[in-house]
Write a protein that holds these residues in place. Structure first.
Motif, mmCIF file in Angstrom:
data_model
loop_
_atom_site.group_PDB
_atom_site.id
_atom_site.type_symbol
_atom_site.label_atom_id
_atom_site.label_comp_id
_atom_site.label_asym_id
_atom_site.label_seq_id
_atom_site.Cartn_x
_atom_site.Cartn_y
_atom_site.Cartn_z
ATOM 1 N N ILE B 311 0.863 -1.188 0.000
ATOM 2 C CA ILE B 311 0.000 0.000 0.000
ATOM 3 C C ILE B 311 0.896 1.233 0.000
ATOM 4 N N ASP B 312 0.629 2.156 -0.931
ATOM 5 C CA ASP B 312 1.536 3.298 -1.097
ATOM 6 C C ASP B 312 1.614 4.163 0.153
ATOM 7 N N ASP B 313 0.457 4.447 0.745
ATOM 8 C CA ASP B 313 0.449 5.315 1.916
ATOM 9 C C ASP B 313 0.843 4.494 3.151
ATOM 10 N N LYS B 314 2.067 4.736 3.633
ATOM 11 C CA LYS B 314 2.591 3.892 4.718
ATOM 12 C C LYS B 314 1.902 4.162 6.062
ATOM 13 N N LEU B 315 1.230 5.297 6.142
ATOM 14 C CA LEU B 315 0.460 5.565 7.360
ATOM 15 C C LEU B 315 -0.704 4.566 7.447
ATOM 16 N N ILE B 316 -1.287 4.265 6.275
ATOM 17 C CA ILE B 316 -2.358 3.261 6.227
ATOM 18 C C ILE B 316 -1.767 1.880 6.552
ATOM 19 N N SER B 317 -0.606 1.588 5.972
ATOM 20 C CA SER B 317 0.023 0.274 6.220
ATOM 21 C C SER B 317 0.279 0.054 7.699
ATOM 22 N N THR B 318 0.854 1.070 8.372
ATOM 23 C CA THR B 318 1.150 0.876 9.804
ATOM 24 C C THR B 318 -0.148 0.728 10.588
ATOM 25 N N GLY B 319 -1.171 1.498 10.178
ATOM 26 C CA GLY B 319 -2.466 1.392 10.848
ATOM 27 C C GLY B 319 -3.048 -0.005 10.704
ATOM 28 N N ILE B 320 -2.868 -0.602 9.528
ATOM 29 C CA ILE B 320 -3.380 -1.962 9.289
ATOM 30 C C ILE B 320 -2.599 -2.974 10.148
ATOM 31 N N MET B 321 -1.296 -2.814 10.184
ATOM 32 C CA MET B 321 -0.479 -3.742 10.990
ATOM 33 C C MET B 321 -0.874 -3.671 12.470
ATOM 34 N N GLY B 322 -1.213 -2.471 12.905
ATOM 35 C CA GLY B 322 -1.628 -2.294 14.299
ATOM 36 C C GLY B 322 -2.910 -3.036 14.643
ATOM 37 N N GLN B 323 -3.680 -3.405 13.608
ATOM 38 C CA GLN B 323 -4.953 -4.106 13.855
ATOM 39 C C GLN B 323 -4.748 -5.536 14.355
ATOM 40 N N ILE B 324 -3.575 -6.082 14.077
ATOM 41 C CA ILE B 324 -3.374 -7.496 14.432
ATOM 42 C C ILE B 324 -3.413 -7.681 15.946
ATOM 43 N N GLU B 325 -2.708 -6.830 16.664
ATOM 44 C CA GLU B 325 -2.696 -6.964 18.121
ATOM 45 C C GLU B 325 -3.881 -6.264 18.782
ATOM 46 N N ASN B 326 -4.235 -5.097 18.245
ATOM 47 C CA ASN B 326 -5.321 -4.323 18.865
ATOM 48 C C ASN B 326 -6.364 -3.944 17.819
ATOM 49 N N PRO B 327 -7.225 -4.864 17.442
ATOM 50 C CA PRO B 327 -8.179 -4.557 16.374
ATOM 51 C C PRO B 327 -9.177 -3.468 16.770
ATOM 52 N N ASP B 328 -9.381 -2.539 15.848
ATOM 53 C CA ASP B 328 -10.394 -1.500 16.046
ATOM 54 C C ASP B 328 -11.659 -2.004 15.342
ATOM 55 N N LEU B 329 -12.562 -2.568 16.125
ATOM 56 C CA LEU B 329 -13.712 -3.257 15.548
ATOM 57 C C LEU B 329 -14.609 -2.328 14.744
ATOM 58 N N GLU B 330 -14.635 -1.074 15.146
ATOM 59 C CA GLU B 330 -15.498 -0.131 14.428
ATOM 60 C C GLU B 330 -14.947 0.127 13.016
ATOM 61 N N LYS B 331 -13.649 0.318 12.917
ATOM 62 C CA LYS B 331 -13.031 0.551 11.596
ATOM 63 C C LYS B 331 -13.161 -0.686 10.713
ATOM 64 N N ILE B 332 -12.928 -1.842 11.301
ATOM 65 C CA ILE B 332 -13.028 -3.092 10.531
ATOM 66 C C ILE B 332 -14.454 -3.248 10.004
ATOM 67 N N SER B 333 -15.409 -2.947 10.859
ATOM 68 C CA SER B 333 -16.813 -3.075 10.472
ATOM 69 C C SER B 333 -17.176 -2.087 9.359
ATOM 70 N N ARG B 334 -16.581 -0.888 9.409
ATOM 71 C CA ARG B 334 -16.840 0.105 8.341
ATOM 72 C C ARG B 334 -16.369 -0.419 6.988
ATOM 73 N N VAL B 335 -15.168 -1.006 6.977
ATOM 74 C CA VAL B 335 -14.646 -1.562 5.714
ATOM 75 C C VAL B 335 -15.574 -2.693 5.249
ATOM 76 N N GLU B 336 -15.946 -3.574 6.166
ATOM 77 C CA GLU B 336 -16.802 -4.712 5.787
ATOM 78 C C GLU B 336 -18.146 -4.229 5.243
ATOM 79 N N ASN B 337 -18.719 -3.223 5.865
ATOM 80 C CA ASN B 337 -20.014 -2.698 5.384
ATOM 81 C C ASN B 337 -19.888 -2.124 3.977
ATOM 82 N N ASN B 338 -18.799 -1.384 3.746
ATOM 83 C CA ASN B 338 -18.592 -0.802 2.412
ATOM 84 C C ASN B 338 -18.424 -1.888 1.354
ATOM 85 N N VAL B 339 -17.630 -2.905 1.691
ATOM 86 C CA VAL B 339 -17.402 -3.987 0.716
ATOM 87 C C VAL B 339 -18.709 -4.751 0.481
#
Lengths: 191, 433
Positions: B311-339
């Motif tokens: 992913i070009d934007d590394k701020l997004i990449s680090t944010g995604i990596m951070g989900q593994i240990e501390n998932p932000d359920l609200e953000k994950i749910s937003r992506v799932e709803n959009n998809v």
């Protein structure tokens, strides 16, 4: 702030202060950073002191993202024919500088707290990196070991031996003082 | 006494071990498959935690013998090896993930991150489950299984980057899947380990190539078996099915509402894979529907995959990596709803999966704890082996995938998904902040 962002800011702080941090240094500064800012962090006692899988993983992540540059120099005194030894150092890349600036802009208050903690530790370490390592070991023992209240330096030294860590009594006393000054120990918690 | 084992030929056991093996708590492991639903892609992968645990006991003993442990210490590491997985719930790591997700929701118990070890220790020490078979050993075995605390050679045999568990599961999983990826020179690796200061285990200098072979074996079995697409999808479906059903299915509600009591342990220690699928599929809820999909092998399809570092934007990449240990359920749910909206499917059936290539938590980073002895001085092995360093760097890789039900033939599905790729990528921007 998640662990990757914290470790990136940690590396930035250390580099800005003129250091070329290596693995052990990152582990030990990372130890105190997680102790202060992430209560869920878990450290295991390994040969060099408390070890954080999360910090190690985070450094891998930041290197793989191209935000941190990993370089090495050969270790001449331990150079072997089959497997030459390497000493790794870490620095921010240009991309890492940009991303860390964005993180700073968005998390100003948290980043300032990390910076203040790192500055304080760097001052206390001075020219003696072993101080930081000893302080981390003593802090880990105090946190993990079932000691009586207000353990003496002798008790701490003996506990350290159980972990395979050899610390002289004088270094234990210095380590306690270090932890007090760094705000990781209440004034009354050690005899 | 001895029993036949496909990996080691024969595994010996004594009367005391037999009484534990015959206990209902241990026999339950016959009904928890080692690789969850991996038999949907590797039909031979029907082996269970039961035979794996016997294998770990055998390997732990062999390591203990080689590393110079006395009779009593070897007796204890055998028992710790035998019991190390006793806390696994149905589908092993899937249950751990469910407990972790519930813990994250409640934000209540930081120890949820060591859940498996804690539960294992609790079972070993409980009078109603195993303590009556173990007497004074219970505390000592629980201590050996706990990765924290004072280091010892016994502890390193039970839990370390080269422990008996890993050695057995690489060999056993390879054998039952019918693949050669996890194979390594197990006898030689044990011989290449050395005790250090009577507290730690380190790799001998001449053992570097052997350890490298083991690291490469771990890498390949992760890519080809543990992180096989079908395994990932079935694990994700099981987890979603359980999480959706917890609110309305009494059995699952009781099973995953962890509390520290003998009544709870009694219930937990009856659980097994088949029971979760059978009872989970009762009813007409979306959770039950997922279990029915699994039963009939109507699996979700992977519609999106990207590596975090692509992913070009590394701020997004680090944010995604951070989900593994501390998932932000609200953000994950937003992506799932959009998809879900994009594909016209129910959000309950749309799963965002973020994972590392290394299957077990912290697996890749654990290499930072492996020391090689050079002239009797410990040195980090990754400073002396580019293979260890590079393969473990690869095991750290983070992937983002999305699964959902899609009734299209392979080529049409791939074309359709490709046309949606950029839009899906834009949904990941949510992880930038």
């Amino acid at each position: 702030m998640d662990i990757n962002r914290m470790v990136l800011i940690l590396i930035k702080n250390l580099v800005d202060m003129g250091f070329k941090p290596g693995r052990t240094q990152l582990q030990k500064y990372g130890y105190f950073m997680l102790e202060r800012f992430d209560s869920r962090s878990i450290h295991t006692p390994y040969y060099y002191g408390p070890f954080s899988t999360e910090v190690e993983q985070s450094v891998h992540d930041l290197v793989s993202l191209g935000l941190v540059n990993e370089s090495f120099e050969l270790i001449p005194e331990l150079d072997t024919v089959e497997y030459p030894g390497r000493k790794y150092q870490y620095a921010l890349t240009a991309k890492g500088e940009k991303v860390s600036q964005k993180i700073l802009d968005e998390n100003r208050a948290e980043c300032e707290k990390v910076e203040a903690m790192v500055k304080n530790l760097v001052e206390l370490v001075g020219k003696y990196p072993q101080r930081l390592i000893n302080a981390a070991k003593i802090h880990y023992i105090l946190k993990s070991h079932k000691l009586r209240k207000n353990p003496s330096p002798e008790e701490l030294r003996n506990c350290a031996r159980d972990y395979g860590w050899k610390i002289r009594l004088e270094s234990v006393e210095n380590g306690i003082e270090f932890l007090r000054k760094a705000g990781f120990l209440s004034p009354q918690s050690i005899a | 006494m001895e029993l036949r084992d496909p990996i080691y030929g024969f595994i010996e056991y004594n009367d005391h071990e037999r009484s534990i093996i015959d206990s209902p708590v241990f026999q339950r492991l016959r009904h928890v498959r080692q690789l969850a639903m991996a038999h949907y892609v590797y039909p031979g992968a029907n082996h269970t935690r039961f035979e794996h645990s016997l294998g770990v006991m055998h390997v732990a003993d062999k390591m203990g013998e080689y590393l110079g442990l006395g009779k009593e210490a070897r007796r204890l590491v055998r028992l710790a090896g035998l019991l190390h997985d006793i806390g696994h719930g149905p589908f092993g790591h899937v249950s751990e993930e469910v407990f972790k997700a519930i813990g994250t929701k409640q934000q209540s118990d930081s120890n949820i991150y060591k859940f498996h070890e804690n539960l294992t220790a609790r079972i070993i020490k409980s009078k109603n489950s195993l303590a009556s078979y173990l007497d004074d050993d219970a505390e000592r075995i629980a201590d050996l299984i706990d990765p924290m605390g004072k280091p010892s050679i016994e502890k390193e045999i039970v839990s370390s980057p080269y422990d008996a568990d890993k050695m057995d599961y690489l060999l056993r999983d390879s054998y039952f899947c019918g693949v050669k990826y996890g194979v390594f020179d197990y006898d030689r690796l044990i011989m290449m380990l050395s005790p250090f200061e009577k507290k730690r285990v380190m790799v001998k200098y001449e053992g570097i190539p052997c350890f490298e072979q083991y690291v490469v074996a771990k890498y390949f079995i992760n890519t080809q078996v543990y992180r096989h697409k079908i395994r990932l999808i079935t694990d994700a479906m099981l987890k979603r099915g359980i999480l959706l059903s917890i609110g309305e299915n009494d059995y699952l509600k009781r099973l995953y509402a962890y509390h520290d009591s003998d009544e709870y342990l009694e219930e937990y220690l009856k659980s097994c894979d088949a029971e979760v699928i059978r009872l989970g599929s009762i009813g007409d809820s979306n959770g039950a529907k997922i279990f029915k999909f699994i039963q009939s092998r109507k699996l979700f399809k992977r519609v999106f995959q990207i590596r975090a570092n692509q992913i070009d934007d590394k701020l997004i990449s680090t944010g995604i990596m951070g989900q593994i240990e501390n998932p932000d359920l609200e953000k994950i749910s937003r992506v799932e709803n959009n998809v879900a909206r994009l594909f016209g499917v129910d959000p309950d059936f749309t799963i965002l999966n973020i994972y590392r290539l290394g299957f077990t938590a912290g697996e890749a980073a654990e290499i930072g704890k492996v020391f090689v002895l050079i002239d009797d001085i410990p040195n980090l092995i990754q400073d002396y082996s580019t293979i260890c360093r590079d393969y473990n760097q690869e095991l750290s890789s983070v992937f983002i995938e999305i699964y959902l039900p899609l009734e299209l033939e392979t080529q049409d599905r791939e074309d359709f998904c490709r046309s949606k790729r950029n839009e899906i990528k834009s949904y990941l921007n949510v992880f930038a902040s």
